[in-house]
Design a protein around this motif. Structure first.
Motif, PDB file in Angstrom:
ATOM      1  N   PRO A   1     -17.322 -29.521  40.102  1.00 48.88           N
ATOM      2  CA  PRO A   1     -17.051 -30.639  38.915  1.00 48.88           C
ATOM      3  C   PRO A   1     -18.111 -30.187  37.748  1.00 48.88           C
ATOM      4  CG  PRO A   1     -18.328 -31.193  40.976  1.00 48.88           C
ATOM      5  CD  PRO A   1     -17.589 -29.976  41.222  1.00 48.88           C
ATOM      6  N   GLY A   2     -18.970 -29.148  37.980  1.00 51.07           N
ATOM      7  CA  GLY A   2     -19.821 -28.729  36.599  1.00 51.07           C
ATOM      8  C   GLY A   2     -21.320 -29.184  36.779  1.00 51.07           C
ATOM      9  N   ALA A   3     -21.619 -28.895  35.366  1.00 52.30           N
ATOM     10  CA  ALA A   3     -23.129 -29.167  35.075  1.00 52.30           C
ATOM     11  C   ALA A   3     -22.891 -30.176  33.963  1.00 52.30           C
ATOM     12  CB  ALA A   3     -23.873 -28.025  34.880  1.00 52.30           C
ATOM     13  N   LEU A   4     -24.218 -30.917  33.872  1.00 49.83           N
ATOM     14  CA  LEU A   4     -24.479 -31.811  32.509  1.00 49.83           C
ATOM     15  C   LEU A   4     -25.543 -31.365  31.824  1.00 49.83           C
ATOM     16  CD1 LEU A   4     -24.427 -35.407  33.809  1.00 49.83           C
ATOM     17  CD2 LEU A   4     -23.165 -34.756  31.948  1.00 49.83           C
ATOM     18  N   LEU A   5     -25.100 -31.185  30.486  1.00 51.74           N
ATOM     19  CA  LEU A   5     -26.309 -30.882  29.820  1.00 51.74           C
ATOM     20  C   LEU A   5     -26.767 -32.110  29.027  1.00 51.74           C
ATOM     21  CD1 LEU A   5     -27.891 -28.885  28.065  1.00 51.74           C
ATOM     22  CD2 LEU A   5     -26.120 -28.559  26.459  1.00 51.74           C
ATOM     23  N   SER A   6     -28.120 -32.500  29.097  1.00 49.26           N
ATOM     24  CA  SER A   6     -28.901 -33.539  28.525  1.00 49.26           C
ATOM     25  C   SER A   6     -29.560 -33.095  27.358  1.00 49.26           C
ATOM     26  CB  SER A   6     -29.333 -34.390  29.639  1.00 49.26           C
ATOM     27  OG  SER A   6     -30.140 -35.524  29.021  1.00 49.26           O
ATOM     28  N   SER A   7     -29.419 -33.466  26.026  1.00 51.64           N
ATOM     29  CA  SER A   7     -30.321 -33.237  25.186  1.00 51.64           C
ATOM     30  C   SER A   7     -31.013 -34.444  24.689  1.00 51.64           C
ATOM     31  CB  SER A   7     -29.502 -32.676  23.842  1.00 51.64           C
ATOM     32  OG  SER A   7     -28.963 -31.410  24.519  1.00 51.64           O
ATOM     33  N   ALA A   8     -32.292 -34.299  23.974  1.00 54.19           N
ATOM     34  CA  ALA A   8     -32.841 -35.612  23.625  1.00 54.19           C
ATOM     35  C   ALA A   8     -31.915 -36.064  22.390  1.00 54.19           C
ATOM     36  CB  ALA A   8     -34.224 -35.102  22.990  1.00 54.19           C
ATOM     37  N   GLN A   9     -31.313 -35.482  21.511  1.00 57.06           N
ATOM     38  CA  GLN A   9     -30.715 -36.345  20.415  1.00 57.06           C
ATOM     39  C   GLN A   9     -29.241 -36.618  20.518  1.00 57.06           C
ATOM     40  OE1 GLN A   9     -32.350 -32.916  20.227  1.00 57.06           O
ATOM     41  NE2 GLN A   9     -34.221 -33.406  19.139  1.00 57.06           N
ATOM     42  N   SER A  10     -28.568 -35.998  21.495  1.00 54.75           N
ATOM     43  CA  SER A  10     -27.279 -36.422  21.817  1.00 54.75           C
ATOM     44  C   SER A  10     -27.015 -36.620  23.368  1.00 54.75           C
ATOM     45  CB  SER A  10     -26.138 -35.273  21.124  1.00 54.75           C
ATOM     46  OG  SER A  10     -27.001 -34.260  22.035  1.00 54.75           O
TER      47      SER A  10
ATOM     48  N   TRP B   1     -20.480 -32.531  29.671  1.00 60.20           N
ATOM     49  CA  TRP B   1     -20.102 -31.861  30.735  1.00 60.20           C
ATOM     50  C   TRP B   1     -19.983 -30.362  30.443  1.00 60.20           C
ATOM     51  CZ3 TRP B   1     -20.478 -34.562  35.367  1.00 60.20           C
ATOM     52  CH2 TRP B   1     -20.393 -35.723  35.333  1.00 60.20           C
ATOM     53  N   LEU B   2     -20.403 -29.294  31.408  1.00 59.60           N
ATOM     54  CA  LEU B   2     -20.167 -28.183  31.305  1.00 59.60           C
ATOM     55  C   LEU B   2     -19.306 -27.537  32.278  1.00 59.60           C
ATOM     56  CD1 LEU B   2     -23.761 -26.724  30.533  1.00 59.60           C
ATOM     57  CD2 LEU B   2     -22.171 -27.906  29.040  1.00 59.60           C
ATOM     58  N   THR B   3     -18.076 -27.786  32.013  1.00 57.68           N
ATOM     59  CA  THR B   3     -17.063 -27.101  33.092  1.00 57.68           C
ATOM     60  C   THR B   3     -15.720 -26.902  32.423  1.00 57.68           C
ATOM     61  OG1 THR B   3     -16.314 -27.487  35.503  1.00 57.68           O
ATOM     62  CG2 THR B   3     -16.200 -29.468  33.954  1.00 57.68           C
TER      63      THR B   3
END
Lengths: 421, 112
Positions: free
Chosen positions: A303-312, A316-318
């Protein structure tokens, strides 16, 4: 004790060659003539007869000899028949004995009192030979059934004890295995300078099948993976431990020369085919170039990974791809993106969001993502704890139906002021 | 989970109701085996009433599909709900097992 008390009368010696077939009857009667008469009648019917002249002696004999049937006179000094019956019912050793109460009367009120106080049946002192035979046989039949039940119960109890012991041993073995597997998971804190790592893992059983790794590949690269075994239990856990061994940094470097995610997946796909029972893995592999924050990743049905950024908002990374073993010739494709300082990368197993509410509705990926976004101002470990807390709240249960894992990585600043932020 | 079997001229349709998960593997396997024993050439698994398929359920679908292919037979999936479709899409299932929205199309697929 009266000498009569322990002496079997009649033909016990003759019948001793078949002891199991000869039922023993204890006759408790204070009046010697009546006792001798009844003993003789029972002996003629082929039973081994023990005699006692009062209730106290009768209880002693009963405890020692465990007779199949107790025939007790109602009227006796010191301890009358009903009191004897009560004493028998209170005695743990004797309480299931069959009790035949002898009486000269057969008034309904007296019969009721005798039954209430522990007798199983009545025998009139003036009963015919046929009636005595019938009532004694009925009492012995019940006695045999009760003893069979007791034997079965004892066997069940010892089987249960054995099973419990075996189960405890198995549980201890599983706990040892689980402790070993947990020791293979990466320590929380800072695996390399500039990276913070936190995770929470809740196997659905003692031994989980979802495992993950975060490790320095060389001084410039961090390797990451999360694997999810289909199925549960020891078999899934063993297969996972095997894949985990394969994914160790030094092993991959030796085999492939680098921790290139698409090459790792290609090789894993070749080595871990779909089992005959339909068991397989999904796997997400990433490699972070520490000086630049460049992340390369690829997925095999995960199911992938999640990228969490402060600004946005998180992303999902998949991409769609076969799990390991679905297609022996499958190729996997790398994706790349740049991470900045303070960015967070979450790897997780689907067990964290595939939790049903009591009405059967799944918590789902969107709600999971919502928590990651809502908690981005809190610490990495607090964000992960919130995911577990919300999922547990949704399903209204502490334990997860499947293994649940969330692994968080945060870029806290590069070793030489790298990671653009 | 409950599975009802319907026989059509072009194949057998399994109407599945409930979750296709690790816990329910046995029921699904038994229904598939029964269909296989009849010499079924096209098994259509109707997932319209299935809310959730877990990883073990997906593996089972792939395994069943592979075993039918070995017999020159086919497995198709009918009307998966959106969440199930999403899970299947992530694992590239549509490349292994054809997915249809209409029963007539699924039945025609093998006939064609």
């Amino acid at each position: 004790m009266n000498s009569n008390a322990m002496q079997p009368t009649g033909q016990a010696a003759d019948l001793s060659v078949q002891p199991a077939l000869v039922a023993t009857i204890l006759l408790v009667e204070d009046e010697p003539v009546t006792r001798a008469s009844m003993a003789a009648r029972l002996t003629r019917l082929g039973y081994r007869v023990l005699e006692a002249e009062n209730g106290r002696v009768g209880l002693d004999v009963a405890r020692r000899e465990r007779p199949d049937l107790l025939v007790v006179d109602w009227m006796m000094p010191e301890m009358d028949g009903p009191t004897f019956c009560e004493a028998v019912r209170r005695d743990p050793l004797l309480k299931s004995s069959q009790l035949l109460l002898m009486t000269a009367h057969d008034q309904p009120a007296q019969i009721a009192e005798g039954l209430v106080r522990g007798a199983d049946d009545f025998l009139s002192k003036s009963a015919s030979k046929q009636e005595i035979t019938a009532r004694v046989l009925a009492g012995l039949r019940t006695s045999r059934l009760v003893r069979e039940l007791e034997t079965t119960g004892d066997e069940l109890k010892s089987s249960m004890l054995l099973l419990e012991k075996k189960q405890a041993e198995t549980e201890a073995d599983l706990q040892t295995a689980a402790t070993f597997v947990q020791s293979l998971l990466p320590p929380q804190g800072s695996p390399v300078h500039g990276i913070a790592l936190a995770w929470e893992y809740q196997p659905s059983l003692t031994l989980g099948g979802d495992l993950f790794g975060v490790m320095a590949i060389d001084e410039d690269h961090l390797g990451l993976y999360i694997l999810d075994a289909s199925g549960h239990g020891v078999a899934a856990a063993l297969r996972s431990a095997s894949l985990m061994t394969f994914l160790r940094g030094e092993n991959i470097l030796q085999l492939l020369g680098s921790y290139d995610p698409e090459k790792v997946l290609f090789e894993a796909n070749r080595r871990f085919p779909l089992s005959a029972d339909g068991d397989y893995f999904t796997l997400w592999v990433g490699q972070l170039h520490l000086p630049t924050g460049s992340l390369t990743y690829a997925s095999a049905g995960h199911p992938g990974a999640l990228l969490s950024s402060a600004q946005s908002p998180s992303r999902w990374l998949t991409r769609s791809s076969f799990p390991l073993g679905f297609d022996p010739s499958a190729r996997f494709t790398n994706d790349r993106l740049g991470l900045k300082s303070a960015d967070r990368l979450f790897l997780f197993s689907d067990g964290i969001y595939e939790v049903p509410s009591p009405s059967g509705e799944l918590w789902g990926r969107d709600r999971f993502q919502g928590v990651i976004d809502a908690e981005k101002q809190t610490s990495l470990s607090a964000t992960i704890a919130a995911c577990f807390s919300k999922a547990r709240g949704w399903q209204q249960a502490h334990h997860f139906p499947d293994d649940a894992a969330v692994v968080g990585i945060e870029l806290t600043g590069g070793p030489k002021g790298t990671f653009n932020g | 989970m409950q599975i009802k079997e319907r026989t059509a001229t072009q194949g057998i349709i399994l109407d599945v109701e409930g979750d296709l998960t690790y816990a329910n593997q046995g029921v699904f396997k038994a229904a598939v085996e029964k269909a296989k024993q009849t010499g079924c050439r096209h098994l259509i698994v109707n997932l319209e009433q299935v809310r959730f398929v877990d990883s073990a359920g997906l593996g089972l679908l792939v395994l069943v599909s592979q075993s039918f292919k070995q017999l020159q037979a086919q497995v198709s999936i009918l009307k998966p709900q959106s969440y199930v479709r999403e899970i299947m899409s992530l694992a590239n299932i549509p490349k292994l097992i054809p997915i249809f929205e209409r029963e007539e199309d699924a039945l025609m697929a093998r006939a064609a």
